[in-house]
Write an enzyme that holds these catalytic residues in place. Sequence first.
Site, PDB file in Angstrom:
ATOM      1  N   GLY B 139       0.048 -15.499  40.284  1.00  0.00           N
ATOM      2  CA  GLY B 139       1.152 -15.839  39.397  1.00  0.00           C
ATOM      3  C   GLY B 139       1.503 -17.307  39.522  1.00  0.00           C
ATOM      4  O   GLY B 139       1.086 -18.133  38.724  1.00  0.00           O
ATOM      5  N   ILE B 165       1.709 -10.536  29.910  1.00  0.00           N
ATOM      6  CA  ILE B 165       1.360 -11.353  28.765  1.00  0.00           C
ATOM      7  C   ILE B 165       2.227 -10.991  27.556  1.00  0.00           C
ATOM      8  O   ILE B 165       2.104  -9.896  26.991  1.00  0.00           O
ATOM      9  CB  ILE B 165      -0.142 -11.193  28.407  1.00  0.00           C
ATOM     10  CG1 ILE B 165      -1.014 -11.410  29.652  1.00  0.00           C
ATOM     11  CG2 ILE B 165      -0.517 -12.149  27.274  1.00  0.00           C
ATOM     12  CD1 ILE B 165      -0.811 -12.744  30.359  1.00  0.00           C
ATOM     13  N   LEU B 342      34.153 -10.062  31.323  1.00  0.00           N
ATOM     14  CA  LEU B 342      34.340  -8.947  30.395  1.00  0.00           C
ATOM     15  C   LEU B 342      34.610  -7.624  31.116  1.00  0.00           C
ATOM     16  O   LEU B 342      34.880  -6.615  30.473  1.00  0.00           O
ATOM     17  CB  LEU B 342      33.120  -8.789  29.478  1.00  0.00           C
ATOM     18  CG  LEU B 342      33.222  -9.466  28.110  1.00  0.00           C
ATOM     19  CD1 LEU B 342      33.200 -10.970  28.224  1.00  0.00           C
ATOM     20  CD2 LEU B 342      32.125  -8.986  27.182  1.00  0.00           C
ATOM     21  N   GLU B 367       6.942 -18.773  33.247  1.00  0.00           N
ATOM     22  CA  GLU B 367       6.601 -20.179  32.941  1.00  0.00           C
ATOM     23  C   GLU B 367       6.942 -21.095  34.110  1.00  0.00           C
ATOM     24  O   GLU B 367       7.520 -22.164  33.932  1.00  0.00           O
ATOM     25  CB  GLU B 367       7.336 -20.660  31.688  1.00  0.00           C
ATOM     26  CG  GLU B 367       7.166 -19.757  30.501  1.00  0.00           C
ATOM     27  CD  GLU B 367       5.898 -20.062  29.735  1.00  0.00           C
ATOM     28  OE1 GLU B 367       5.334 -21.152  29.899  1.00  0.00           O
ATOM     29  OE2 GLU B 367       5.478 -19.189  28.971  1.00  0.00           O
ATOM     30  N   PHE B 387       3.387 -26.704  48.306  1.00  0.00           N
ATOM     31  CA  PHE B 387       2.775 -25.398  48.016  1.00  0.00           C
ATOM     32  C   PHE B 387       1.278 -25.389  48.284  1.00  0.00           C
ATOM     33  O   PHE B 387       0.550 -24.564  47.785  1.00  0.00           O
ATOM     34  CB  PHE B 387       3.076 -24.971  46.573  1.00  0.00           C
ATOM     35  CG  PHE B 387       3.023 -26.083  45.564  1.00  0.00           C
ATOM     36  CD1 PHE B 387       1.809 -26.616  45.162  1.00  0.00           C
ATOM     37  CD2 PHE B 387       4.202 -26.610  45.034  1.00  0.00           C
ATOM     38  CE1 PHE B 387       1.771 -27.636  44.240  1.00  0.00           C
ATOM     39  CE2 PHE B 387       4.164 -27.634  44.117  1.00  0.00           C
ATOM     40  CZ  PHE B 387       2.942 -28.157  43.715  1.00  0.00           C
TER      41      PHE B 387
END
Lengths: 258, 388
Positions: B139, B165, B342, B367, B387
């Site tokens: 991912g 997808i 609310l 994304e 990363f």
Amino acid sequence: MKIVTCIKQVPEKDTRFELNTEDSWIKEQDLTYEINECDEYALEEALRLKEKHGGEVVLLSVGSDLAERALRRGLALGADRAILIVAPREEISDPLMVARALRAQAQVEQPDLILTGVRSDDHAFAQTGTMLAELLHWPHATIVMKVETDEVGKTLKVQRELEAGLLEEVALALPALLTIQQGINQVRYASLKGIMTAKKKELRRVDWISLGLSGGKKIQIERIGFPKSEKKFEIIGGSPEHAAAVLVEKMKKEMKIL
Amino acid sequence: MFKGYDFMNIDPLFSDEEKMVRRTVRDFVEDRVLPIIEKHNREATFPIHLVKEMAQLGFLGANLQGYGCAGMSNVCYGLIMQELERGDSSLRSFASVQGSLVMYPIHTFGSKEQKQRWLPRLAAGEAIGCFGLTEPDFGSNPAGMLTRAHKSGDGYVLNGSKAWITNGNVADIAVVWGRCDDDKIRGFLVEKETPGFEAREYKNKWSLRASVTSELMFHDCRVSGDALLSGTDGLRSALMCLTQARYSIAWGAVGAAMACYHSALEWALQRKQFSNKPIASHQLVQEKLVWMLTEITKAQLLCYHLGRLKDQGRATSAQVSLGKRNNVYVALEVARMARDLLGANGIVDDYPVFRHMCNLETVKTYEGTHDIHTLVLGQEITGIPAFE
């Protein structure tokens, strides 16, 4: 069928207006403008007639330079070209002056049909269309809720909205003028392609001075203001029977609600 | 009629054309989307009938030139996305995928024939596209993808699967990314019903319920040589597409946030508690409303500037990351805060708030997740990738 649609640019509805320092008009700074609602319905009707009969839809407006925005939107919706009579605001607060200016260009264009809204959302005179028709000596119908044309586009059958839900059907020979009521149709969206092509369409400016109309104004706006709201209360004394009788009398005669 | 929020008076900075575009989309959403969206959300169906309507108005691939596209500015494109997402993230997702992840790569990396064949149909809504990059096991790290595109004769054979997808089951064409024999990742156009290609829809989502999400599977799926997007050159090509889509998300999030703020403000003014006073008169409620409006305003300014940069060809992918990361984060916080304001009414679909809140949970992690964008920006400012 050549159709001239007269549109007016008005401040967006539901705006919180403020008065200018002279109380002669609203503060125009930072206002958002749009096409007068009835006029947008008139334009939609014109576009539908063009789709049926072919021809051309020409937008015509009298206003300040800012009215170009309304015309561009009209062009984006599908009108072919536009004419803007650039006029000083104090000259065009009189619907007769506006009608005269529109007549000058209508005579140049010689359309088969002129469509405009019943009234404007700002001054709400509801006279410009009728005056224009009279100046042109054309047949006209007001508060039109339905337009039908014959196959060749020479005559019209229209429905006018009367009080209490009544409709009146009127036949007219072209050239004619109609003032269109809001809700007659569903106004289309301006497609992105329409918005892009609107930039390239012709927008011709006509100078007010060149029309030779200055000085003919009959109406002048003295002052505008918000309605004054007053809270009044009164205690009616005496016995309940007496108070009720006085109250009913007041409701009938003063408040006129009974 | 919804008029948007513009506390910092940035409206005069938009051109008349941009405002006209916004008006068209806003009217469309008001008339065509809002009356039906709760039903589609409840029943988990995509309002596919709106595709052609959106296409006719020019919403699909609106910032691309030629091939039936509207050729508008990136600010216009952003405003379209903002207004669509005020309706629902599903519709904005559809338009983002179609425009930024399908039409953009064909427009940028495709051959003349591929462009002529697909772009007019995609712009007209006659064909729907999807984008297959993410895999079940890859991912945030797409570089590790397992999907192979093995050269065979004059074509390719695809094997692998793609996960999460958007549009998968309704797509006529899939832009699929796979690793070639030279170890380079390239894009391919795979048409639906190509033997060996199967799409399977995810059911039971709690989010983006009015959108189709699918898994794509390729088992010895043979495509011809001209299925290759020959201009693609490694993962960076796929990431270029994502930058386009992330840009549209940054704008879209503002729309969802505005919808939630609008509900919250109306509710706070009308709901009365304690001495019959509107809850908007309480300090804690005002603080929430102010926070929402402040963050919406900042997000608007960010989008506006990002759009202008993009129109000048100066927006960097890191700037887009900052926009996507910030705007989706604040939109989700606005949605949560609105739902809180609310009270119980915030959890039912009489109001759009819970729907937006659930949608934004997805938007936060698709994304490029919020955290991955953090690391992208971390690398940008320190020069050290965290990363790897």
